[in-house]
Enzyme design. Sequence first.
Site, mmCIF file in Angstrom:
data_model
loop_
_atom_site.group_PDB
_atom_site.id
_atom_site.type_symbol
_atom_site.label_atom_id
_atom_site.label_comp_id
_atom_site.label_asym_id
_atom_site.label_seq_id
_atom_site.Cartn_x
_atom_site.Cartn_y
_atom_site.Cartn_z
ATOM 1 N N GLU A 1 0.826 -1.200 0.000
ATOM 2 C CA GLU A 1 0.000 0.000 0.000
ATOM 3 C C GLU A 1 0.866 1.257 0.000
ATOM 4 O O GLU A 1 0.612 2.207 -0.744
ATOM 5 C CB GLU A 1 -0.905 0.010 1.241
ATOM 6 C CG GLU A 1 -1.793 -1.210 1.366
ATOM 7 C CD GLU A 1 -1.176 -2.305 2.233
ATOM 8 O OE1 GLU A 1 -1.894 -2.840 3.098
ATOM 9 O OE2 GLU A 1 0.022 -2.617 2.039
ATOM 10 N N CYS B 1 0.151 0.189 7.746
ATOM 11 C CA CYS B 1 -0.404 0.590 6.449
ATOM 12 C C CYS B 1 -1.801 1.185 6.595
ATOM 13 O O CYS B 1 -2.199 2.046 5.817
ATOM 14 C CB CYS B 1 -0.448 -0.618 5.511
ATOM 15 S SG CYS B 1 1.184 -1.202 5.036
ATOM 16 N N ALA C 1 12.237 -48.784 -5.347
ATOM 17 C CA ALA C 1 13.386 -49.308 -6.080
ATOM 18 C C ALA C 1 13.235 -50.813 -6.233
ATOM 19 O O ALA C 1 12.453 -51.455 -5.516
ATOM 20 C CB ALA C 1 14.686 -48.988 -5.345
ATOM 21 N N ALA C 2 14.000 -51.363 -7.178
ATOM 22 C CA ALA C 2 14.047 -52.821 -7.329
ATOM 23 C C ALA C 2 14.911 -53.401 -6.211
ATOM 24 O O ALA C 2 15.578 -52.685 -5.468
ATOM 25 C CB ALA C 2 14.617 -53.188 -8.696
ATOM 26 N N ARG D 1 10.219 -28.361 -8.026
ATOM 27 C CA ARG D 1 11.443 -27.997 -7.303
ATOM 28 C C ARG D 1 11.711 -26.500 -7.432
ATOM 29 O O ARG D 1 12.117 -25.834 -6.481
ATOM 30 C CB ARG D 1 12.650 -28.740 -7.882
ATOM 31 C CG ARG D 1 12.825 -30.173 -7.482
ATOM 32 C CD ARG D 1 14.137 -30.663 -8.071
ATOM 33 N NE ARG D 1 14.394 -32.080 -7.834
ATOM 34 C CZ ARG D 1 15.498 -32.712 -8.193
ATOM 35 N NH1 ARG D 1 16.463 -32.037 -8.832
ATOM 36 N NH2 ARG D 1 15.667 -33.991 -7.940
ATOM 37 N N LEU E 1 20.641 -31.811 -7.400
ATOM 38 C CA LEU E 1 19.636 -31.095 -6.604
ATOM 39 C C LEU E 1 19.301 -29.724 -7.186
ATOM 40 O O LEU E 1 18.985 -28.778 -6.464
ATOM 41 C CB LEU E 1 20.077 -30.965 -5.146
ATOM 42 C CG LEU E 1 20.316 -32.293 -4.407
ATOM 43 C CD1 LEU E 1 20.636 -32.029 -2.948
ATOM 44 C CD2 LEU E 1 19.116 -33.226 -4.534
ATOM 45 N N GLY F 1 14.472 -39.833 -0.440
ATOM 46 C CA GLY F 1 14.329 -41.271 -0.363
ATOM 47 C C GLY F 1 13.427 -41.718 0.779
ATOM 48 O O GLY F 1 12.971 -40.912 1.597
ATOM 49 N N PRO F 2 13.141 -43.025 0.871
ATOM 50 C CA PRO F 2 12.176 -43.540 1.844
ATOM 51 C C PRO F 2 12.500 -43.214 3.296
ATOM 52 O O PRO F 2 11.601 -42.893 4.073
ATOM 53 C CB PRO F 2 12.213 -45.052 1.599
ATOM 54 C CG PRO F 2 12.660 -45.204 0.182
ATOM 55 C CD PRO F 2 13.627 -44.084 -0.048
#
Length: 352
Positions: A55, A88, A165-166, A187, A207, A271-272
Amino acid sequence: MAVHETERRAMTRALELAAGGPRGINPQVGAVILSPTGEILAEGWHHGAGTPHAEVDALSKLAEGAARGATAVVTLEPCNHTGRTGPCALALIDAGISRVIYSLDDPGVVSGGGAERLRNAGVEVESGEQSDTARAVIADWLTAHRLGRPHITVKWAQSLDGRAAANDGTSQWITGPLARADVHRRRAAADAIVVGTGTVLADDPALTARDGDALYEHQPIPVIIGSRTTPADAVVRRHPHEPLFYDTRDLHAVVAGLQSRGIQRVFIEGGPTLASAFLAAGLADSVLAYIAPVLLGGDRLALTDIGVPTIDGALRLTVEEWVPLGPDLLAVARMSENDPHVNEPDLNEGVR
């Protein structure tokens, strides 16, 4: 008195100005000053902590007396306290503003009450105009204000049977390119991205937030939690921002440290183990679960122990959106209002 179409358009513009302002310890706020005939006299927005509020920023662009009889359209209730800057509400009164339209009430115990002060001075006040849009613009700040910490989003990708994951630990890539591009876009909207040292040592992630091969203009600050040392040649050390390291298991201390740096939006992507720890600690406001139509089986679950002993203790989520991303599906969810984790006390009385 109802809000006129001209004033409605001015609020739309004020919201655009607010959204373009800097994120941080203060809310993003925009303001438009309208003449008695509906013409835009001035625009303003909050440029960051310690600078004039929206303002006052708008009023500063007018000659003395030019705002007399005008209407101020503001995205947040004009503040009613003296912090780094003056109230304000008083600035609008002194400028001769005769009418104020705003979207959201200021939730601060100290900073709120501007509307009442304006009315007591004879200024006509209307509230609630485009409040849903205004709430979306400063949703993260509202969370930080209510809980005294940043807004925290926990993200993971999983197979249809809930694996991250495998069995051999490989996970690149469970989801497809559209889902991965969506992750990078989200992100870029965060102030910090958090992983554990295990993820850094296993995957050596950058990242960063990437738009194809380029970097988004806004990059989240990388945050690494854990006692193991991040190698000197790790890719994350070449991030545009200096990484923050926290050698602790105390997630509340980490979050408090991020809050003290003015970080408002935190993206958990570690991750988990780390995702589960934040959920178990009650340090999650929203969840992004990317689900791929693949089956992996095995023991590598997307989440581990999150502190739910029985079905009665389940963390309840409200799904806000299901987003198809090619063959994958994104669940955008928030912690339900009836979950005890979200009913924490207000630790912040306003810093505007």
